[in-house]
Design a protein around this motif. Sequence first.
Motif, PDB file in Angstrom:
ATOM      1  N   HIS A  75      27.645 120.065  40.270  1.00 16.77           N
ATOM      2  CA  HIS A  75      27.894 118.959  41.188  1.00 16.77           C
ATOM      3  C   HIS A  75      28.934 117.997  40.604  1.00 16.77           C
ATOM      4  CE1 HIS A  75      27.161 116.316  44.540  1.00 16.77           C
ATOM      5  NE2 HIS A  75      26.987 115.301  43.722  1.00 16.77           N
ATOM      6  N   ILE A  76      28.977 117.910  39.284  1.00 23.35           N
ATOM      7  CA  ILE A  76      29.964 117.054  38.611  1.00 23.35           C
ATOM      8  C   ILE A  76      31.302 117.776  38.551  1.00 23.35           C
ATOM      9  CG2 ILE A  76      30.485 115.764  36.504  1.00 23.35           C
ATOM     10  CD1 ILE A  76      27.876 114.890  38.025  1.00 23.35           C
ATOM     11  N   ALA A  77      31.304 118.982  38.004  1.00 25.40           N
ATOM     12  CA  ALA A  77      32.519 119.796  37.926  1.00 25.40           C
ATOM     13  C   ALA A  77      32.150 121.201  37.492  1.00 25.40           C
ATOM     14  CB  ALA A  77      33.506 119.199  36.933  1.00 25.40           C
ATOM     15  N   LYS A  78      32.908 122.150  37.953  1.00 24.69           N
ATOM     16  CA  LYS A  78      32.750 123.527  37.507  1.00 24.69           C
ATOM     17  C   LYS A  78      33.540 123.698  36.201  1.00 24.69           C
ATOM     18  CE  LYS A  78      31.830 125.728  41.927  1.00 24.69           C
ATOM     19  NZ  LYS A  78      30.762 124.986  42.283  1.00 24.69           N
ATOM     20  N   PRO A  79      33.207 124.706  35.409  1.00 23.37           N
ATOM     21  CA  PRO A  79      33.979 124.940  34.182  1.00 23.37           C
ATOM     22  C   PRO A  79      35.465 125.071  34.508  1.00 23.37           C
ATOM     23  CG  PRO A  79      32.047 126.350  34.237  1.00 23.37           C
ATOM     24  CD  PRO A  79      32.138 125.686  35.580  1.00 23.37           C
ATOM     25  N   MET A  80      36.291 124.547  33.626  1.00 24.89           N
ATOM     26  CA  MET A  80      37.728 124.574  33.861  1.00 24.89           C
ATOM     27  C   MET A  80      38.465 124.775  32.551  1.00 24.89           C
ATOM     28  SD  MET A  80      38.429 120.502  34.549  1.00 24.89           S
ATOM     29  CE  MET A  80      36.953 120.252  35.509  1.00 24.89           C
ATOM     30  N   PRO A  81      39.690 125.281  32.627  1.00 19.90           N
ATOM     31  CA  PRO A  81      40.474 125.427  31.400  1.00 19.90           C
ATOM     32  C   PRO A  81      40.854 124.055  30.841  1.00 19.90           C
ATOM     33  CG  PRO A  81      41.688 126.283  33.304  1.00 19.90           C
ATOM     34  CD  PRO A  81      40.358 125.794  33.792  1.00 19.90           C
ATOM     35  N   LEU A  82      41.049 123.996  29.560  1.00 21.08           N
ATOM     36  CA  LEU A  82      41.399 122.743  28.890  1.00 21.08           C
ATOM     37  C   LEU A  82      42.605 122.078  29.534  1.00 21.08           C
ATOM     38  CD1 LEU A  82      40.901 120.757  26.588  1.00 21.08           C
ATOM     39  CD2 LEU A  82      42.286 122.228  25.123  1.00 21.08           C
ATOM     40  N   GLU A  83      43.557 122.877  29.949  1.00 16.01           N
ATOM     41  CA  GLU A  83      44.785 122.327  30.548  1.00 16.01           C
ATOM     42  C   GLU A  83      44.493 121.527  31.826  1.00 16.01           C
ATOM     43  OE1 GLU A  83      44.478 125.892  30.133  1.00 16.01           O
ATOM     44  OE2 GLU A  83      45.076 125.543  28.053  1.00 16.01           O
ATOM     45  N   SER A  84      43.420 121.858  32.520  1.00 13.08           N
ATOM     46  CA  SER A  84      43.074 121.168  33.766  1.00 13.08           C
ATOM     47  C   SER A  84      42.214 119.930  33.548  1.00 13.08           C
ATOM     48  CB  SER A  84      42.306 122.122  34.685  1.00 13.08           C
ATOM     49  OG  SER A  84      43.048 123.274  34.935  1.00 13.08           O
ATOM     50  N   LEU A  85      41.625 119.819  32.372  1.00 14.73           N
ATOM     51  CA  LEU A  85      40.675 118.735  32.122  1.00 14.73           C
ATOM     52  C   LEU A  85      41.310 117.356  32.230  1.00 14.73           C
ATOM     53  CD1 LEU A  85      37.853 117.808  31.317  1.00 14.73           C
ATOM     54  CD2 LEU A  85      38.541 118.080  28.927  1.00 14.73           C
ATOM     55  N   ASN A  86      42.471 117.154  31.642  1.00 10.07           N
ATOM     56  CA  ASN A  86      43.109 115.831  31.669  1.00 10.07           C
ATOM     57  C   ASN A  86      43.372 115.376  33.103  1.00 10.07           C
ATOM     58  OD1 ASN A  86      44.187 113.526  30.347  1.00 10.07           O
ATOM     59  ND2 ASN A  86      46.257 114.291  30.746  1.00 10.07           N
ATOM     60  N   GLN A  87      43.898 116.244  33.934  1.00  7.74           N
ATOM     61  CA  GLN A  87      44.165 115.880  35.333  1.00  7.74           C
ATOM     62  C   GLN A  87      42.860 115.585  36.071  1.00  7.74           C
ATOM     63  OE1 GLN A  87      47.098 115.154  36.691  1.00  7.74           O
ATOM     64  NE2 GLN A  87      45.920 114.500  38.457  1.00  7.74           N
ATOM     65  N   TRP A  88      41.817 116.365  35.802  1.00 12.76           N
ATOM     66  CA  TRP A  88      40.517 116.130  36.439  1.00 12.76           C
ATOM     67  C   TRP A  88      39.970 114.770  36.027  1.00 12.76           C
ATOM     68  CZ3 TRP A  88      35.552 115.336  34.600  1.00 12.76           C
ATOM     69  CH2 TRP A  88      34.551 115.363  35.570  1.00 12.76           C
ATOM     70  N   LEU A  89      40.067 114.442  34.747  1.00 14.10           N
ATOM     71  CA  LEU A  89      39.586 113.146  34.263  1.00 14.10           C
ATOM     72  C   LEU A  89      40.330 111.992  34.923  1.00 14.10           C
ATOM     73  CD1 LEU A  89      39.107 113.892  30.472  1.00 14.10           C
ATOM     74  CD2 LEU A  89      37.313 113.407  32.130  1.00 14.10           C
ATOM     75  N   ILE A  90      41.637 112.121  35.055  1.00 14.35           N
ATOM     76  CA  ILE A  90      42.446 111.074  35.693  1.00 14.35           C
ATOM     77  C   ILE A  90      42.040 110.908  37.154  1.00 14.35           C
ATOM     78  CG2 ILE A  90      44.773 110.468  36.468  1.00 14.35           C
ATOM     79  CD1 ILE A  90      45.769 111.751  33.814  1.00 14.35           C
ATOM     80  N   SER A  91      41.919 112.011  37.868  1.00 14.96           N
ATOM     81  CA  SER A  91      41.599 111.925  39.300  1.00 14.96           C
ATOM     82  C   SER A  91      40.167 111.442  39.524  1.00 14.96           C
ATOM     83  CB  SER A  91      41.811 113.283  39.979  1.00 14.96           C
ATOM     84  OG  SER A  91      40.866 114.224  39.510  1.00 14.96           O
ATOM     85  N   THR A  92      39.251 111.803  38.642  1.00 12.85           N
ATOM     86  CA  THR A  92      37.866 111.364  38.772  1.00 12.85           C
ATOM     87  C   THR A  92      37.719 109.884  38.452  1.00 12.85           C
ATOM     88  OG1 THR A  92      37.108 113.569  38.188  1.00 12.85           O
ATOM     89  CG2 THR A  92      35.502 111.807  37.998  1.00 12.85           C
ATOM     90  N   THR A  93      38.431 109.416  37.458  1.00 12.13           N
ATOM     91  CA  THR A  93      38.352 108.011  37.065  1.00 12.13           C
ATOM     92  C   THR A  93      38.936 107.099  38.132  1.00 12.13           C
ATOM     93  OG1 THR A  93      38.563 108.673  34.758  1.00 12.13           O
ATOM     94  CG2 THR A  93      38.976 106.374  35.248  1.00 12.13           C
ATOM     95  N   LEU A  94      39.939 107.554  38.806  1.00 11.33           N
ATOM     96  CA  LEU A  94      40.598 106.714  39.816  1.00 11.33           C
ATOM     97  C   LEU A  94      39.840 106.677  41.130  1.00 11.33           C
ATOM     98  CD1 LEU A  94      44.324 107.687  39.180  1.00 11.33           C
ATOM     99  CD2 LEU A  94      43.100 105.658  38.388  1.00 11.33           C
ATOM    100  N   ASN A  95      38.942 107.597  41.356  1.00 10.40           N
ATOM    101  CA  ASN A  95      38.209 107.635  42.634  1.00 10.40           C
ATOM    102  C   ASN A  95      36.962 106.819  42.598  1.00 10.40           C
ATOM    103  OD1 ASN A  95      40.047 109.273  43.944  1.00 10.40           O
ATOM    104  ND2 ASN A  95      39.103 111.134  43.156  1.00 10.40           N
TER     105      ASN A  95
END
Length: 95
Positions: A75-95
Amino acid sequence: YSSFSYITQLPLSKLKIDQSFIRNMLTEPKLCNVTETMIAMAGPLSLSVIAEGVESHEHIQRLKDWGCDEVQGYHIAKPMPLESLNQWLISTTLN
């Protein structure tokens, strides 16, 4: 799957509740009761609680109501490659 005696013998700071308790706790009263009891027990032992296997907002709300400190799961996030983590963190923090 650990013995309760380890809670008093080891220098623990967190109690992690396995997804086998969390996944069906909303439909199986025994799992619901055991999960709530584990969270309640952790407080007096000064343990923070992490629940794994959280798959819905209802899981999060129920765990929060009981005093669970952290959750992890699809529900929080599915496993993702390290390269995608930074973008996910940015988009999650801004929402």
